[in-house]
Motif scaffolding. Sequence first.
Motif, PDB file in Angstrom:
ATOM      1  N   ARG A 289       0.815  -1.211   0.000  1.00  0.00           N
ATOM      2  CA  ARG A 289       0.000   0.000   0.000  1.00  0.00           C
ATOM      3  C   ARG A 289       0.850   1.263   0.000  1.00  0.00           C
ATOM      4  NH1 ARG A 289      -3.806  -0.717   4.158  1.00  0.00           N
ATOM      5  NH2 ARG A 289      -4.790  -2.023   2.576  1.00  0.00           N
ATOM      6  N   ASP A 293       0.128   4.199  -2.573  1.00  0.00           N
ATOM      7  CA  ASP A 293      -0.228   5.567  -2.186  1.00  0.00           C
ATOM      8  C   ASP A 293       0.721   6.578  -2.825  1.00  0.00           C
ATOM      9  OD1 ASP A 293      -2.284   4.579  -0.652  1.00  0.00           O
ATOM     10  OD2 ASP A 293      -1.204   4.714   1.249  1.00  0.00           O
ATOM     11  N   THR A 296      -0.363   7.056  -6.536  1.00  0.00           N
ATOM     12  CA  THR A 296      -1.570   7.864  -6.716  1.00  0.00           C
ATOM     13  C   THR A 296      -1.323   9.319  -6.344  1.00  0.00           C
ATOM     14  OG1 THR A 296      -2.333   7.209  -4.498  1.00  0.00           O
ATOM     15  CG2 THR A 296      -3.145   5.932  -6.367  1.00  0.00           C
ATOM     16  N   ARG A 305      -4.131   2.714 -11.351  1.00  0.00           N
ATOM     17  CA  ARG A 305      -5.007   1.673 -10.838  1.00  0.00           C
ATOM     18  C   ARG A 305      -4.179   0.780  -9.923  1.00  0.00           C
ATOM     19  NH1 ARG A 305      -9.447   1.283 -14.616  1.00  0.00           N
ATOM     20  NH2 ARG A 305      -9.129   2.814 -16.287  1.00  0.00           N
ATOM     21  N   GLY A 530     -12.900  -1.480  -5.311  1.00  0.00           N
ATOM     22  CA  GLY A 530     -12.487  -0.086  -5.298  1.00  0.00           C
ATOM     23  C   GLY A 530     -13.152   0.720  -4.195  1.00  0.00           C
ATOM     24  N   ASN A 532     -12.706   0.072  -0.756  1.00  0.00           N
ATOM     25  CA  ASN A 532     -11.967   0.082   0.510  1.00  0.00           C
ATOM     26  C   ASN A 532     -10.479   0.177   0.184  1.00  0.00           C
ATOM     27  OD1 ASN A 532     -10.728  -2.699   0.475  1.00  0.00           O
ATOM     28  ND2 ASN A 532     -12.879  -3.347   0.471  1.00  0.00           N
ATOM     29  N   ASN A 536      -8.249   0.477  -5.867  1.00  0.00           N
ATOM     30  CA  ASN A 536      -9.221   1.393  -6.466  1.00  0.00           C
ATOM     31  C   ASN A 536      -9.748   0.869  -7.796  1.00  0.00           C
ATOM     32  OD1 ASN A 536      -7.093   1.760  -8.208  1.00  0.00           O
ATOM     33  ND2 ASN A 536      -6.808   3.939  -7.802  1.00  0.00           N
ATOM     34  N   THR A 537      -9.623  -0.431  -8.030  1.00  0.00           N
ATOM     35  CA  THR A 537      -9.996  -0.976  -9.331  1.00  0.00           C
ATOM     36  C   THR A 537     -10.647  -2.338  -9.162  1.00  0.00           C
ATOM     37  OG1 THR A 537      -9.145  -1.327 -11.572  1.00  0.00           O
ATOM     38  CG2 THR A 537      -7.801  -2.171  -9.761  1.00  0.00           C
TER      39      THR A 537
END
Length: 561
Positions: A289, A293, A296, A305, A530, A532, A536-537
């Motif tokens: 993650r 992050d 993004t 994605r 997407g 939680n 996001n996909t």
Amino acid sequence: MNQHQPLLDRALEVLRTREHWSPYPEDTEAYREQDAAAGERAFRGLLRLPFDLDQPGTDGVVGPAPETGGESSPYGFPLGISYPHGDPDVLLPAMRAAMAGWQAATPLERAVVCAEILARINARSHEFAHAAVHTSGHNPVMAFHAGAVHAQDRGLEAVALGLAEQTRLPAAFRWHKPLPDGSVFSLAKTFSHVPLGVSLLITGAVFPTWNGYPGLFASLVTGNAVLVKPHPRAVLPLALTVRIAREVLRETGFSPDLVCLAAERPGERLARRLALRPEVRIIDYTGNREFGDWLTGHARQAQVRVATSAVNSLLIESTADYRGMLDNLAFTLALYSGQLCTSPQNLLIPRGGIDTDEGRKSYREVVADLGAALDALLADDAGAAGVLGALYAPSVVERVDKAGAGLLGEVLHPSRAVTHPRHPGAVIRTPVVVGLDPDRPEQAATLLTEHLGPVYFAVAVDSAEAGTAWLGRAAREAGALSAGAWTTSAEVERALRETCADCGVTLSLNLSGGWYLTQSAIYSDLHGTGLNPSGNTTYGDPSFVTGRFRTVAVRRLTDTR
């Protein structure tokens, strides 16, 4: 290549009906062009050699030794393969230039080429399975399924979705508007699809093809070039994919530079460099993650994605088939040593016990009986190795050792080392089950952290309501891809359905027999929502492909009558 038209038509139909279907057989005996022995020979023939791709901008190699970026099998030996290293200043402009002819093709023409790539990959499924075994540590069955044929299903699913979305509007038509004086105003209109640019695929080490093929083929079928940046521990499956894709593109009259490999030198941080390049307009990422992050937040020029960490939970509230539940759950926990992104981590069990067809069972009895089911399933080392697979990274081994030492909580079922009959250097561990109390803050924090690998937490909750609340909290705060439950209560089931809908996680209820929480039926199930923090996909959903192209219209006056 017209032979692929019926395949694509059937894939489009199945995406509408969501029925069971796959053109790629799961039966290993169905592959006569390359059987298991030939696949192993093909894999062995790649070892200790350069992997040539004839890509533009090659400025050196990665590997073959582990200290220079070479892969090592989790089963105990170095692969010794060296891969071309590319200069992004040369490679990316070449890929962007290659898109012109690809964009000019029709969506169907691109889909047919993608189907041919997948057909050639499928013909070498045994070779891909061996590559999955010796990069990601899969057991042989998992490797053939998730590392080969099911990954191919995910790729074809993305191709069909891309074809459907690009043919939703007519390519050309005449538009007529009646006027008050009785005449008709007419325009000729066309809709053309414009790809965004170079797509960067950044894959993880666990399922590089299963997680990578959706983005690769979704971008390719919509007219984009794809630069594949594999995880340094699992390059080979995607290097083989890139080689086959380049061969098919060249043979069909398109530039092979539409698909290229970006192998990474140690410490290069290549994914960060590539992600910020202006040519990169789409990024598909699978991994932790923290980097998701970062992508993004920093790769502003691209559509990003991400599929990242997940803390999956299940609730054991009651069951009408106690032994069936235990057998199903034991296999679920053992499969690929808990290294699946859909593996459950938190086993939520009421402190006061559960009702079963064998009478009331206490929390301790449920955990002990689960441990006995695990011991029975994994009693023989050879059989256990075939279910578990090898731990793919040192960090996973450290996690199991930490849990087994009682540093996370009370050890209720210990792990043991398994010796592989053919690969004594493999690191294989059976599951460890740790008891946790969510009322203790430090243990509650453990439940909200992903512990990928064969580490499971038996969580004593006050009630079914408290367990449902914890399931939802973990999904909302830490992300989740799957949730499960065993319950005979309609009220508990209703609460679980509402909670999972609210936090965006797929729920499986009362599974037994040969279907498991970790499984996903491609062309039928969706993977991810997407909704939680796990990503996001959504694989298998039209939204996965629609953002990879834009539609531009041309209107021309024809006549007015």
